[in-house]
Design a protein around this motif. Structure first.
Motif, mmCIF file in Angstrom:
data_model
loop_
_atom_site.group_PDB
_atom_site.id
_atom_site.type_symbol
_atom_site.label_atom_id
_atom_site.label_comp_id
_atom_site.label_asym_id
_atom_site.label_seq_id
_atom_site.Cartn_x
_atom_site.Cartn_y
_atom_site.Cartn_z
ATOM 1 N N CYS A 149 -6.064 0.141 6.977
ATOM 2 C CA CYS A 149 -5.816 0.649 5.628
ATOM 3 C C CYS A 149 -6.955 1.597 5.202
ATOM 4 O O CYS A 149 -8.128 1.211 5.207
ATOM 5 C CB CYS A 149 -5.704 -0.519 4.649
ATOM 6 S SG CYS A 149 -5.399 0.019 2.958
ATOM 7 N N GLY A 150 -6.607 2.804 4.822
ATOM 8 C CA GLY A 150 -7.596 3.799 4.426
ATOM 9 C C GLY A 150 -8.357 3.396 3.164
ATOM 10 O O GLY A 150 -9.560 3.669 3.035
ATOM 11 N N HIS A 191 -1.808 -3.979 5.321
ATOM 12 C CA HIS A 191 -1.524 -3.475 6.677
ATOM 13 C C HIS A 191 -2.812 -3.177 7.434
ATOM 14 O O HIS A 191 -3.896 -3.090 6.840
ATOM 15 C CB HIS A 191 -0.661 -2.206 6.593
ATOM 16 C CG HIS A 191 -1.359 -1.045 5.967
ATOM 17 N ND1 HIS A 191 -1.950 -0.035 6.685
ATOM 18 C CD2 HIS A 191 -1.602 -0.743 4.659
ATOM 19 C CE1 HIS A 191 -2.497 0.842 5.856
ATOM 20 N NE2 HIS A 191 -2.297 0.440 4.617
ATOM 21 N N ASP A 246 0.479 3.751 1.817
ATOM 22 C CA ASP A 246 0.384 4.346 3.151
ATOM 23 C C ASP A 246 1.764 4.780 3.678
ATOM 24 O O ASP A 246 2.722 4.006 3.639
ATOM 25 C CB ASP A 246 -0.239 3.316 4.104
ATOM 26 C CG ASP A 246 -0.703 3.943 5.398
ATOM 27 O OD1 ASP A 246 -1.923 3.961 5.643
ATOM 28 O OD2 ASP A 246 0.168 4.417 6.163
ATOM 29 N N CYS A 259 0.844 -1.180 0.000
ATOM 30 C CA CYS A 259 0.000 0.000 0.000
ATOM 31 C C CYS A 259 0.894 1.249 0.000
ATOM 32 O O CYS A 259 2.038 1.210 0.444
ATOM 33 C CB CYS A 259 -0.900 -0.016 1.234
ATOM 34 S SG CYS A 259 -2.056 1.379 1.286
ATOM 35 N N GLY A 263 -4.106 0.485 -1.183
ATOM 36 C CA GLY A 263 -4.867 -0.759 -1.079
ATOM 37 C C GLY A 263 -4.135 -1.984 -1.598
ATOM 38 O O GLY A 263 -4.717 -3.064 -1.677
HETATM 39 ZN ZN LIG Z 1 -3.387 1.099 3.025
#
Ligand SMILES: [Zn+2]
Length: 218
Positions: free
Chosen positions: A134-135, A131, A80, A78, A103
């Motif tokens: 995750c947004g 993870h 992130d 991801c 994602g």
């Molecule tokens: Zn994520």
């Protein structure tokens, strides 16, 4: 005759001094997947225990990498900011071939990147790294009005959310993230190009935000 008895020794010495490094670099060129996995686990353990070592990022390393690269693992992770693969695995320049997208999903562009590393750079280990919290997964679970480009990512994650909902998972977000990792691993397994290259291993993994631990998903 005595002269001849010295020659094999010299030959052996020559082999140790000159040939061993060549063999070592040949090994570096195609690190077997099981050894690559061990290197990642050890690196993550150093990160988790605050025994982080300075990765190879200096001038000497940069010079060695100007003409060639042999990353020992592909990481599909991801985007992130809390999950940078080189840091959480304590690796340096040229060690990891990283494909990052929110994602940790795979479409043609990402698959092409993975195929390139495996086919042209000789990388044998592929890790799909999701993870906690995750947004992108959360946005998919929550739904609502999502802008088109983010919706394209959500569409890739949606099957995992469906799986988690069907299983009545108590934590829909984490169950969806886990299913998404498994789906992307399956996606890679179904890739015809990767299937024809010997020694390739594809694994899923999940990063835990607080501990820093990367958990391999069987
Ligand atoms: Zn994520």
């Amino acid at each position: 005759m005595k002269k001849h008895s010295v020659s094999p020794l010299l030959a052996l010495l020559f082999a140790f001094v000159f040939i061993t490094p060549v063999l070592a670099s040949a090994t570096t060129a195609a690190v077997p997947a099981d050894i690559a996995q061990k290197l990642l686990i050890e690196g993550n353990q150093r990160f988790v225990t605050d025994k982080y070592t300075m990765p190879q990022i200096g001038q000497e390393r940069r010079s060695k990498l100007t003409e060639v690269q042999h990353p020992f693992a592909v990481i599909v992770s991801c985007s992130d900011s809390r999950v940078p693969p080189e840091i959480i695995f304590n690796q340096g320049l040229g060690d990891l071939f990283v494909v990052r997208v929110a994602g940790n999903v795979l479409d043609s562009l990402e698959l092409g990147s993975v195929e390139y590393a495996v086919e042209h750079l000789g990388t044998k280990l592929i890790v799909v790294l999701g993870h906690e919290k995750c947004g992108a997964v959360k946005a998919t679970v929550d739904g609502g009005d999502i802008p088109p480009n983010i919706a394209a990512i959500a569409a890739k994650i949606q099957p995992a959310v469906d799986t988690a909902r069907a299983a009545n998972s108590s934590n829909i977000y984490e169950a969806s993230a886990d299913a998404n990792i498994s789906n992307m691993v399956a996606h890679l397994h179904a890739d015809p190009l990767l299937a024809h290259i010997d020694g390739v291993i594809i694994v899923g993994a999940k990063y835990h935000l607080e501990s820093g631990q990367v958990e391999l998903i069987k």
